[in-house]
Design an enzyme around this catalytic site. Sequence first.
Site, PDB file in Angstrom:
ATOM      1  N   GLU A 246      36.400  29.474  44.512  1.00  0.00           N
ATOM      2  CA  GLU A 246      35.544  30.613  44.147  1.00  0.00           C
ATOM      3  C   GLU A 246      36.444  31.833  44.197  1.00  0.00           C
ATOM      4  OE1 GLU A 246      32.465  30.392  43.225  1.00  0.00           O
ATOM      5  OE2 GLU A 246      31.745  28.499  44.027  1.00  0.00           O
ATOM      6  N   CYS A 280      32.871  40.241  44.564  1.00  0.00           N
ATOM      7  CA  CYS A 280      33.424  39.394  43.498  1.00  0.00           C
ATOM      8  C   CYS A 280      32.554  39.449  42.264  1.00  0.00           C
ATOM      9  CB  CYS A 280      33.577  37.963  43.990  1.00  0.00           C
ATOM     10  SG  CYS A 280      32.058  37.267  44.635  1.00  0.00           S
TER      11      CYS A 280
HETATM   12  P1  NAD Z   1      42.563  36.334  49.901  1.00  0.00           P
HETATM   13  O1  NAD Z   1      42.876  35.383  48.812  1.00  0.00           O
HETATM   14  O2  NAD Z   1      43.586  37.338  50.268  1.00  0.00           O
HETATM   15  O3  NAD Z   1      42.202  35.570  51.241  1.00  0.00           O
HETATM   16  C1  NAD Z   1      41.144  34.625  51.308  1.00  0.00           C
HETATM   17  C2  NAD Z   1      41.374  33.707  52.477  1.00  0.00           C
HETATM   18  O4  NAD Z   1      42.524  32.899  52.213  1.00  0.00           O
HETATM   19  C3  NAD Z   1      41.646  34.398  53.808  1.00  0.00           C
HETATM   20  O5  NAD Z   1      40.942  33.722  54.819  1.00  0.00           O
HETATM   21  C4  NAD Z   1      43.133  34.238  53.977  1.00  0.00           C
HETATM   22  O6  NAD Z   1      43.568  34.235  55.307  1.00  0.00           O
HETATM   23  C5  NAD Z   1      43.354  32.878  53.356  1.00  0.00           C
HETATM   24  N1  NAD Z   1      44.735  32.602  52.934  1.00  0.00           N
HETATM   25  C6  NAD Z   1      45.709  33.488  52.633  1.00  0.00           C
HETATM   26  N2  NAD Z   1      46.842  32.830  52.269  1.00  0.00           N
HETATM   27  C7  NAD Z   1      46.566  31.501  52.330  1.00  0.00           C
HETATM   28  C8  NAD Z   1      47.312  30.325  52.058  1.00  0.00           C
HETATM   29  N3  NAD Z   1      48.571  30.371  51.642  1.00  0.00           N
HETATM   30  N4  NAD Z   1      46.698  29.134  52.216  1.00  0.00           N
HETATM   31  C9  NAD Z   1      45.410  29.061  52.607  1.00  0.00           C
HETATM   32  N5  NAD Z   1      44.659  30.150  52.889  1.00  0.00           N
HETATM   33  C10 NAD Z   1      45.226  31.359  52.755  1.00  0.00           C
HETATM   34  O7  NAD Z   1      41.191  37.043  49.452  1.00  0.00           O
HETATM   35  P2  NAD Z   1      40.417  38.207  50.198  1.00  0.00           P
HETATM   36  O8  NAD Z   1      41.160  39.480  50.008  1.00  0.00           O
HETATM   37  O9  NAD Z   1      40.038  37.794  51.573  1.00  0.00           O
HETATM   38  O10 NAD Z   1      39.053  38.265  49.357  1.00  0.00           O
HETATM   39  C11 NAD Z   1      38.903  39.017  48.207  1.00  0.00           C
HETATM   40  C12 NAD Z   1      38.913  38.120  46.992  1.00  0.00           C
HETATM   41  O11 NAD Z   1      37.917  37.132  47.126  1.00  0.00           O
HETATM   42  C13 NAD Z   1      38.579  38.854  45.714  1.00  0.00           C
HETATM   43  O12 NAD Z   1      39.408  38.413  44.668  1.00  0.00           O
HETATM   44  C14 NAD Z   1      37.145  38.443  45.446  1.00  0.00           C
HETATM   45  O13 NAD Z   1      36.756  38.534  44.096  1.00  0.00           O
HETATM   46  C15 NAD Z   1      37.158  37.052  45.929  1.00  0.00           C
HETATM   47  N6  NAD Z   1      35.803  36.593  46.224  1.00  0.00           N
HETATM   48  C16 NAD Z   1      35.255  35.635  45.429  1.00  0.00           C
HETATM   49  C17 NAD Z   1      33.965  35.200  45.666  1.00  0.00           C
HETATM   50  C18 NAD Z   1      33.333  34.142  44.799  1.00  0.00           C
HETATM   51  O14 NAD Z   1      32.348  33.575  45.226  1.00  0.00           O
HETATM   52  N7  NAD Z   1      33.852  33.830  43.622  1.00  0.00           N
HETATM   53  C19 NAD Z   1      33.237  35.730  46.743  1.00  0.00           C
HETATM   54  C20 NAD Z   1      33.820  36.704  47.523  1.00  0.00           C
HETATM   55  C21 NAD Z   1      35.117  37.109  47.269  1.00  0.00           C
END
Ligand code: NAD
Length: 505
Positions: A246, A280
């Site tokens: 997502e 998002c």
């Molecule tokens: P992010 O990708 O920076 O982090 C998301 C999660 O991934 C965090 O828990 C982080 O610690 C973890 N992470 C980071 N590096 C990783 C790795 N190498 N392996 C595994 N996990 C890792 O995103 P964010 O800044 O926390 O969230 C914002 C983003 O999320 C925006 O792009 C937003 O659109 C998206 N989002 C999407 C939805 C949806 O349902 N489509 C919902 C909410 C947010």
Amino acid sequence: MSTTLEPSAPASTASETFDSLDPATGDLVGTHPVMGRDEVDAAVARARDAVDWWGNLTFDERADHLLTWRSVITRRIAQLADLVHRETGKPHGDAQLEIVLAIDHIAWAAKNAKKVLGARKVSSGLLMANQAATVAYHPLGVIGVIGPWNYPVFTPMGSIAYALAAGNSVVFKPSEFTPGVGQWLADSFREVVHGRDVLQVVTGLGDTGNALCRARIDKLAFTGSGRTGKKVMAACAENLTPVVIEAGGKDSLIVDEDADLPKAAEAALWGGMANAGQTCIGTERVYVHEKVFDAFLAEILAQADGLRAGSDSGAKIGPITMPSQLAVIRSHLEDAVAKGARVVLGGPEAVGERFVQPTILTHVPEDSTEITEETFGPTLAINPVKNMDEAVRLTNATQYGLAGAVFSKSNGVSIAHRVRSGMTSVNSVIAFAAVPGLPFGGVGQSGFGRIHGPDGLREFTYAKAVTRQKFAPVMNLTSFARDSATDGKVAQLVTLLHGGKQTLR
Ligand code: NAD
């Protein structure tokens, strides 16, 4: 609150820690362990033991526990909303709203899992008329969930509640910006299941998430940026672990010439600015029929009057939760202005140290980053279009495909079906996210797989097909005793069944 003493989660053996801070003030909210590979593997092993119990309960027994959890969260909603408010900076009312939606999803998943996933009969067809056929959806086992910070309750709950209702145990890695909220959720569920490790939290940064991807889990549900989603897929590929992704979006709100303009403006303003634009499925682009463009603009500017970001009770917009996003928002606005966009509210200078004031640009070039990339700030790009064909074409000219909205009195639904995205609201914004029976997810760079609704329950299962022979077949097809006479009858039968002129009735 419950006064029963329950066994607590095993103490972390991690020596390193990290802090979660209030983004509005920089104050310390909590300190949490940075869990490494060993701690994550241990949590997954405990989850594997716990699923022996949880996965073998009946649907009704699991529903009882989940509905109790729903009630516990409801009774403690103010406490959880306060924690969400402190870790993300969002206003208390907004924090409460996301929890309310999450509660509704827990209830729906609990009440519908049996109907959606339980064994059901399937017609076995004429060739196999001697067989009774059934399909049931079995839990996969241990689900890893990795969540973002922007909706730290609602977003991961779309995976957690549905995975649990389907009979899986869950190991949840919350964002490093909202670890306290993740811990709160796991602690409250632990009380409900009397200390069992059915829902656990592992805290840490990206490396902890990576360790979860590489652990012995049966599926990984990721919500976050597309950039991280690719790393998650690569790590999960090593063990052929399936993933749900997502990811981000660049949703548009389309305004047709027959739209209710005050309502469309209200929706665009809230869709773009609520949660400081860190949604998002938030509105980032607005395409307005040129005949009503000026009237729409006047309306949205009038409604935006007095709307501001801040940490006082009069401010309806909170801070930017992740400090590094401030530079991204500023760069998108500067790029748009440099390419010729007009600033009608705010502008690049509206980006402050912690807060971004509401910003509206018009006539934004379609090749500027304000149009092509996720901005994740309280900004709107509003462009006029000649007709709805152009609105749909520009809406779809994106690498993303998460959601969107259409405002039109007569053609809303037909326009909605032409938009290439997972979800569209007609004459409202984000309504689909609050309908638990609807699937939630995107296409393209917004990811794949679905949470919520029946699709969301099935996402955390595997289909199990069973046939039971009711009586000996007239012709035994699966035997070396089958002779040429039988083959001839089979040929006649298939001609009878499928050789005629095709009709669709
Ligand atoms: P992010 O990708 O920076 O982090 C998301 C999660 O991934 C965090 O828990 C982080 O610690 C973890 N992470 C980071 N590096 C990783 C790795 N190498 N392996 C595994 N996990 C890792 O995103 P964010 O800044 O926390 O969230 C914002 C983003 O999320 C925006 O792009 C937003 O659109 C998206 N989002 C999407 C939805 C949806 O349902 N489509 C919902 C909410 C947010």
